[in-house]
Scaffold this active site. Structure first.
Site, PDB file in Angstrom:
ATOM      1  N   ASP A  13      42.252  46.091  44.359  1.00 47.76           N
ATOM      2  CA  ASP A  13      42.657  46.906  43.203  1.00 47.76           C
ATOM      3  C   ASP A  13      41.917  48.239  43.222  1.00 47.76           C
ATOM      4  OD1 ASP A  13      44.210  44.798  42.385  1.00 47.76           O
ATOM      5  OD2 ASP A  13      43.080  44.368  40.546  1.00 47.76           O
ATOM      6  N   THR A 221      52.544  34.178  26.127  1.00 39.49           N
ATOM      7  CA  THR A 221      51.293  34.841  25.764  1.00 39.49           C
ATOM      8  C   THR A 221      51.637  36.098  24.968  1.00 39.49           C
ATOM      9  OG1 THR A 221      51.238  35.990  27.896  1.00 39.49           O
ATOM     10  CG2 THR A 221      50.034  33.914  27.748  1.00 39.49           C
ATOM     11  N   ASP A 253      46.291  36.456  34.026  1.00 35.63           N
ATOM     12  CA  ASP A 253      45.789  35.618  35.135  1.00 35.63           C
ATOM     13  C   ASP A 253      44.659  34.728  34.656  1.00 35.63           C
ATOM     14  OD1 ASP A 253      47.557  37.029  36.724  1.00 35.63           O
ATOM     15  OD2 ASP A 253      46.052  38.533  37.266  1.00 35.63           O
TER      16      ASP A 253
HETATM   17  O1  RIB Z   1      47.488  40.771  36.951  1.00 35.14           O
HETATM   18  C1  RIB Z   1      46.635  41.773  37.408  1.00 35.14           C
HETATM   19  C2  RIB Z   1      46.810  41.967  38.877  1.00 35.14           C
HETATM   20  O2  RIB Z   1      48.111  42.437  39.131  1.00 35.14           O
HETATM   21  C3  RIB Z   1      45.895  42.990  39.513  1.00 35.14           C
HETATM   22  O3  RIB Z   1      44.683  42.437  39.954  1.00 35.14           O
HETATM   23  C4  RIB Z   1      46.744  43.591  40.622  1.00 35.14           C
HETATM   24  O4  RIB Z   1      46.259  43.336  41.884  1.00 35.14           O
HETATM   25  C5  RIB Z   1      48.139  42.990  40.414  1.00 35.14           C
HETATM   26  O5  RIB Z   1      48.387  41.950  41.283  1.00 35.14           O
END
Ligand code: RIB
Length: 301
Positions: A13, A221, A253
């Site tokens: 990222d 969510t 996530d």
């Molecule tokens: O959900 C966040 C993620 O989305 C980030 O870390 C980026 O890499 C994308 O996959």
């Protein structure tokens, strides 16, 4: 046997902090740039491991320094990455992440090696690692995700699909999951004609739309408003604590990884949802995706 096997993406990222997200055609000046581990798959695997699960990940990286760096992150976090595939001719996934002062984000993902993950790769992982819970998102090819969920079901695992990001061919995968997790934007994409048809809708409207997806259980969510658990009998709303938001990247996530880890420990769906909301609420108070995932003891504190 593993508690949680995550099938998904690994990205570097590149996170730029901006005062506000740019409008179409606009350039804004960045205030700060960071290089952080990310990818929805890697983030979810780390979230599950930090919640105490025996976690493993199947995914694809390039045979480059970025891939090695992400693999070393997984190892350091105690996530089994022995079934990661390294692709000679590919670069590792990369995400351009813009985060505004209010914590909102906009992300562009260059999938690269993530797009090469195959059905054979994921079937082998399921057979070898024998997970209790199989968790996938949609930054790897939909056919691969389908093979993963089918293999996991055949193997007796509980399957969870996080339908992020919203894809046109993601709809067909919903039937393969015991539990589907999506946000308001994704619910609008999969269950509505118009993409903004669900903004600030009533909980009953959300529940009605979620039932149109055809999944036995759905969790929506709702960001600062918590989450809604929907099945064909009822819908239950769980509120979120009020927190100071720094960066919402990876909050979904965190929710999914925590949910999977908590279910693997034998918690009820409602109890696991409460923990997942609390974990995600902590994650948004910190910068970055994977590095912001909380540890289990922090939920109690
Ligand atoms: O959900 C966040 C993620 O989305 C980030 O870390 C980026 O890499 C994308 O996959």
């Amino acid at each position: 046997m593993f508690d949680v096997l995550v099938c998904g993406s690994l990205n570097v990222d590149l996170l730029a902090r901006v005062a506000r997200l740019p409008s179409p055609g606009e350039t804004v000046l960045g205030k700060e740039l960071q290089r952080l581990p990310g990818g929805k798959g890697l983030n979810q695997a780390i979230a599950a491991a930090r919640m105490g699960a025996r976690a493993a990940m199947v995914g694809a990286i390039g045979a480059d320094a970025d891939g090695a760096w992400l693999a070393s992150w997984l190892a350091r976090e105690g996530v089994d990455g022995s079934l990661l595939s390294s692709r000679e001719a590919m670069t590792t996934g990369l995400a351009y992440v813009c985060v505004a002062d209010d914590g909102e984000n906009a992300i562009v993902v260059h999938g690269a090696a993530n797009t090469t993950l195959t059905a054979d790769d994921v079937r082998a992982a399921v057979t070898t690692l024998q997970p209790k819970i199989a968790l996938a998102q949609l930054e790897t090819p939909p056919a691969t995700v389908a093979a993963f969920l089918e293999a996991a079901r055949r193997n007796g695992a509980r399957t969870i699909l996080n339908t992020a990001p919203a894809l046109t061919d993601g709809r067909d995968l919903i039937a393969l999951a015991d539990l589907v997790v999506l946000n308001e934007t994704e619910l609008a994409h999969y269950a509505c004609a118009s993409s903004d048809a669900l903004v600030e809708a009533s909980l009953k409207t959300y529940a009605d739309r979620a039932r149109m997806l055809g999944a036995s259980t759905v969790i929506i969510t709702l960001g600062a408003r918590g989450a809604l658990v929907v099945d064909d009998r009822e819908f239950v709303h769980h509120a979120a604590p009020t927190v100071e938001v720094i960066d919402t990247t990876g909050a979904g996530d965190c929710f999914c990884g925590t949910l999977a880890a908590t279910l693997a420990r034998g918690a009820t769906l409602q109890a696991a949802t409460v923990d997942a909301i609390r974990a995600a609420s902590l994650a948004v108070t910190r910068q970055g995706a994977a590095p912001a995932m909380p540890y289990r003891h922090e939920l109690r504190e």
